[in-house]
Design a protein around this motif. Sequence first.
Motif, PDB file in Angstrom:
ATOM      1  N   VAL A 139       0.856  -1.185   0.000  1.00 19.80           N
ATOM      2  CA  VAL A 139       0.000   0.000   0.000  1.00 19.80           C
ATOM      3  C   VAL A 139       0.895   1.238   0.000  1.00 19.80           C
ATOM      4  O   VAL A 139       1.862   1.306   0.774  1.00 19.80           O
ATOM      5  N   ALA A 140       0.597   2.189  -0.859  1.00 19.90           N
ATOM      6  CA  ALA A 140       1.291   3.481  -0.842  1.00 19.90           C
ATOM      7  C   ALA A 140       0.236   4.579  -0.823  1.00 19.90           C
ATOM      8  O   ALA A 140      -0.693   4.575  -1.651  1.00 19.90           O
ATOM      9  N   ILE A 141       0.350   5.486   0.131  1.00 21.30           N
ATOM     10  CA  ILE A 141      -0.556   6.619   0.194  1.00 21.30           C
ATOM     11  C   ILE A 141       0.266   7.907   0.142  1.00 21.30           C
ATOM     12  O   ILE A 141       1.426   7.948   0.554  1.00 21.30           O
ATOM     13  N   SER A 142      -0.343   8.943  -0.409  1.00 22.38           N
ATOM     14  CA  SER A 142       0.278  10.267  -0.418  1.00 22.38           C
ATOM     15  C   SER A 142      -0.840  11.280  -0.214  1.00 22.38           C
ATOM     16  O   SER A 142      -1.731  11.410  -1.059  1.00 22.38           O
ATOM     17  N   LEU A 143      -0.825  11.966   0.913  1.00 23.67           N
ATOM     18  CA  LEU A 143      -1.924  12.837   1.310  1.00 23.67           C
ATOM     19  C   LEU A 143      -1.459  14.290   1.393  1.00 23.67           C
ATOM     20  O   LEU A 143      -0.578  14.617   2.190  1.00 23.67           O
ATOM     21  N   SER A 144      -2.040  15.136   0.564  1.00 25.08           N
ATOM     22  CA  SER A 144      -1.754  16.582   0.574  1.00 25.08           C
ATOM     23  C   SER A 144      -0.278  16.874   0.336  1.00 25.08           C
ATOM     24  O   SER A 144       0.311  17.726   1.005  1.00 25.08           O
ATOM     25  N   ALA A 145       0.336  16.171  -0.600  1.00 23.92           N
ATOM     26  CA  ALA A 145       1.764  16.367  -0.860  1.00 23.92           C
ATOM     27  C   ALA A 145       2.109  16.462  -2.339  1.00 23.92           C
ATOM     28  O   ALA A 145       3.053  17.165  -2.711  1.00 23.92           O
ATOM     29  N   LEU A 146       1.380  15.771  -3.205  1.00 23.41           N
ATOM     30  CA  LEU A 146       1.833  15.606  -4.587  1.00 23.41           C
ATOM     31  C   LEU A 146       1.629  16.849  -5.447  1.00 23.41           C
ATOM     32  O   LEU A 146       2.090  16.903  -6.581  1.00 23.41           O
ATOM     33  N   LEU A 210      -4.159  11.808  -2.415  1.00 23.84           N
ATOM     34  CA  LEU A 210      -4.964  13.016  -2.242  1.00 23.84           C
ATOM     35  C   LEU A 210      -4.039  14.196  -2.493  1.00 23.84           C
ATOM     36  O   LEU A 210      -2.982  14.292  -1.872  1.00 23.84           O
ATOM     37  N   MET A 211      -4.421  15.058  -3.418  1.00 22.24           N
ATOM     38  CA  MET A 211      -3.583  16.224  -3.724  1.00 22.24           C
ATOM     39  C   MET A 211      -4.464  17.437  -3.987  1.00 22.24           C
ATOM     40  O   MET A 211      -5.645  17.303  -4.314  1.00 22.24           O
ATOM     41  N   ALA A 212      -3.907  18.621  -3.827  1.00 19.77           N
ATOM     42  CA  ALA A 212      -4.619  19.821  -4.240  1.00 19.77           C
ATOM     43  C   ALA A 212      -4.835  19.756  -5.739  1.00 19.77           C
ATOM     44  O   ALA A 212      -3.957  19.312  -6.487  1.00 19.77           O
ATOM     45  N   GLY A 213      -6.017  20.165  -6.184  1.00 16.72           N
ATOM     46  CA  GLY A 213      -6.324  20.080  -7.605  1.00 16.72           C
ATOM     47  C   GLY A 213      -7.308  21.153  -8.023  1.00 16.72           C
ATOM     48  O   GLY A 213      -7.696  22.005  -7.224  1.00 16.72           O
ATOM     49  N   ARG A 214      -7.707  21.094  -9.267  1.00 15.30           N
ATOM     50  CA  ARG A 214      -8.635  22.096  -9.791  1.00 15.30           C
ATOM     51  C   ARG A 214      -9.692  21.407 -10.646  1.00 15.30           C
ATOM     52  O   ARG A 214      -9.459  20.327 -11.210  1.00 15.30           O
ATOM     53  N   SER A 215     -10.848  22.048 -10.750  1.00 13.61           N
ATOM     54  CA  SER A 215     -11.934  21.510 -11.569  1.00 13.61           C
ATOM     55  C   SER A 215     -11.855  22.029 -12.996  1.00 13.61           C
ATOM     56  O   SER A 215     -12.345  21.397 -13.929  1.00 13.61           O
ATOM     57  N   ASP A 216     -11.234  23.180 -13.172  1.00  9.78           N
ATOM     58  CA  ASP A 216     -11.150  23.841 -14.475  1.00  9.78           C
ATOM     59  C   ASP A 216     -10.077  23.178 -15.334  1.00  9.78           C
ATOM     60  O   ASP A 216      -8.980  22.885 -14.857  1.00  9.78           O
ATOM     61  N   GLU A 217     -10.372  22.945 -16.604  1.00 10.98           N
ATOM     62  CA  GLU A 217      -9.371  22.361 -17.492  1.00 10.98           C
ATOM     63  C   GLU A 217      -8.252  23.340 -17.814  1.00 10.98           C
ATOM     64  O   GLU A 217      -7.174  22.939 -18.241  1.00 10.98           O
ATOM     65  N   HIS A 218      -8.492  24.644 -17.630  1.00  6.78           N
ATOM     66  CA  HIS A 218      -7.504  25.660 -17.981  1.00  6.78           C
ATOM     67  C   HIS A 218      -6.555  25.907 -16.805  1.00  6.78           C
ATOM     68  O   HIS A 218      -6.987  26.366 -15.746  1.00  6.78           O
ATOM     69  N   PRO A 219      -5.270  25.606 -16.960  1.00  8.82           N
ATOM     70  CA  PRO A 219      -4.335  25.715 -15.829  1.00  8.82           C
ATOM     71  C   PRO A 219      -4.112  27.135 -15.333  1.00  8.82           C
ATOM     72  O   PRO A 219      -3.628  27.327 -14.215  1.00  8.82           O
ATOM     73  N   GLN A 220      -4.464  28.175 -16.144  1.00  4.75           N
ATOM     74  CA  GLN A 220      -4.323  29.546 -15.649  1.00  4.75           C
ATOM     75  C   GLN A 220      -5.210  29.783 -14.428  1.00  4.75           C
ATOM     76  O   GLN A 220      -4.886  30.586 -13.569  1.00  4.75           O
ATOM     77  N   ASN A 221      -6.330  29.065 -14.366  1.00  2.09           N
ATOM     78  CA  ASN A 221      -7.255  29.197 -13.238  1.00  2.09           C
ATOM     79  C   ASN A 221      -6.998  28.068 -12.253  1.00  2.09           C
ATOM     80  O   ASN A 221      -7.681  27.057 -12.253  1.00  2.09           O
ATOM     81  N   GLN A 222      -6.003  28.250 -11.413  1.00  2.00           N
ATOM     82  CA  GLN A 222      -5.600  27.205 -10.483  1.00  2.00           C
ATOM     83  C   GLN A 222      -6.552  27.038  -9.302  1.00  2.00           C
ATOM     84  O   GLN A 222      -6.601  25.977  -8.690  1.00  2.00           O
ATOM     85  N   LEU A 223      -7.322  28.071  -8.992  1.00  2.00           N
ATOM     86  CA  LEU A 223      -8.037  28.087  -7.712  1.00  2.00           C
ATOM     87  C   LEU A 223      -9.549  28.249  -7.809  1.00  2.00           C
ATOM     88  O   LEU A 223     -10.214  28.375  -6.785  1.00  2.00           O
ATOM     89  N   GLY A 224     -10.109  28.266  -9.004  1.00  2.41           N
ATOM     90  CA  GLY A 224     -11.559  28.283  -9.103  1.00  2.41           C
ATOM     91  C   GLY A 224     -12.163  29.667  -9.038  1.00  2.41           C
ATOM     92  O   GLY A 224     -11.827  30.546  -9.834  1.00  2.41           O
ATOM     93  N   ASP A 225     -13.043  29.899  -8.077  1.00  2.00           N
ATOM     94  CA  ASP A 225     -13.825  31.129  -8.019  1.00  2.00           C
ATOM     95  C   ASP A 225     -12.957  32.331  -7.614  1.00  2.00           C
ATOM     96  O   ASP A 225     -11.896  32.170  -7.007  1.00  2.00           O
ATOM     97  N   PRO A 226     -13.404  33.542  -7.941  1.00  3.32           N
ATOM     98  CA  PRO A 226     -12.596  34.757  -7.688  1.00  3.32           C
ATOM     99  C   PRO A 226     -12.220  34.968  -6.232  1.00  3.32           C
ATOM    100  O   PRO A 226     -11.102  35.413  -5.937  1.00  3.32           O
ATOM    101  N   TYR A 227     -13.115  34.659  -5.302  1.00  2.00           N
ATOM    102  CA  TYR A 227     -12.795  34.873  -3.889  1.00  2.00           C
ATOM    103  C   TYR A 227     -11.734  33.899  -3.389  1.00  2.00           C
ATOM    104  O   TYR A 227     -10.839  34.271  -2.622  1.00  2.00           O
TER     105      TYR A 227
END
Length: 369
Positions: A139-146, A210-227
């Motif tokens: 088993v290999a896990i990686s949580l909030s690191a990749l 588990l890693m930080a990610g985005r829903s948008d296909e466009h990488p310029q928008n790394q964080l989603g909504d404006p706020y």
Amino acid sequence: MQGGNGDGSYARNSEAPASAIALSKELLLNAINCMNLFRGEPSLRIADLGCGTGINTLSAIDFVVESIKKRYARESISVPEFEAFFSDLPLNDFNTLFRSLPHLCPRGIDEMQKQHSYYAAGVPGSFYERLFPRGKLHVAISLSALHWMSRIPEAVLDKSSPAWNQGRAWIDGARKEVVEAYAKQSEEDLKSFLRCRAEEMVPGGLLFILMAGRSDEHPQNQLGDPYSRAKHPFTQAMDQAWNDLVKENLIDEETRDAFNIPAYMRSKEEIERAFNQCEAFDIKSLKFSRVMEHSKEKQEKWMRDPVSYGKTKANLVRATLRPIIDAHLRSSHLSQEIFKRFEKRVAEDMKMLNKTCYYGIIVVSAIRK
């Protein structure tokens, strides 16, 4: 990550990763309940890759071990022993981590034996390289690191390059060339990670990420909504803090421009493409979710006390970025000045204080072919 147990340590400033891990536990349990049980093995070997330090690390391994034990018991199979490998970069605070292991805390002998559910070892090194012998891990896990990259792309630091990231600490909203350089490095990193795990894991082994990610296909928008984009600790207040030091002649523009945060939020499509190119794993689950920066109760409290919020947010930045800021500035005094400016900027921005910031996460479970 910043070690120790102080106010600015990662161990005391990991609420968002803890929320993400809690959100993913059901997916992890489902993955464990579907994995190969490896009958006849005297011990199962589990690796936590990019383990960091603090309660999140230990609770994740405990959850994996106990969940596998229950599955063996349900199917009336002899339960093997467990080996847990905690792996991170050599500068990780392994001392604090191992002092926190339950079976090493002072107790009576009977209670100590009861808590000793696995044998622990530390493995220093980058998970973008081989860390274990071939066919070692079940088993290999990686949580909030990749989402942390192996390095900053050279083009981003080159003044003559279109990808030079002048005046910014990170890439959300940056020029197309900057984002493309980050995306290319992120792609190479994920391929390296998967290639190494493919060699280290046994057929039928479980890989859970588990890693930080985005829903948008466009990488310029790394964080989603404006706020979320404006309130994220890597963006607005971070750039302002670096610029404050330039204006106060504490650092020059070249020093500011040479600092970039080595993180990239991948999309599901980017992750799936890397797995397909690796050809060594079957993806069983690939999901995107969002978690709040903090609870609504804390947000209401901090709206009444912006200074406290500024300190909390600055401690989060210290926990995640202080080691690389220290190394870049070669001065703990100057890095502290960055955090002070950051804290002040956050506390004074009343307009953003009552807005909600969300962190995107992607969870992947896969089986080694």
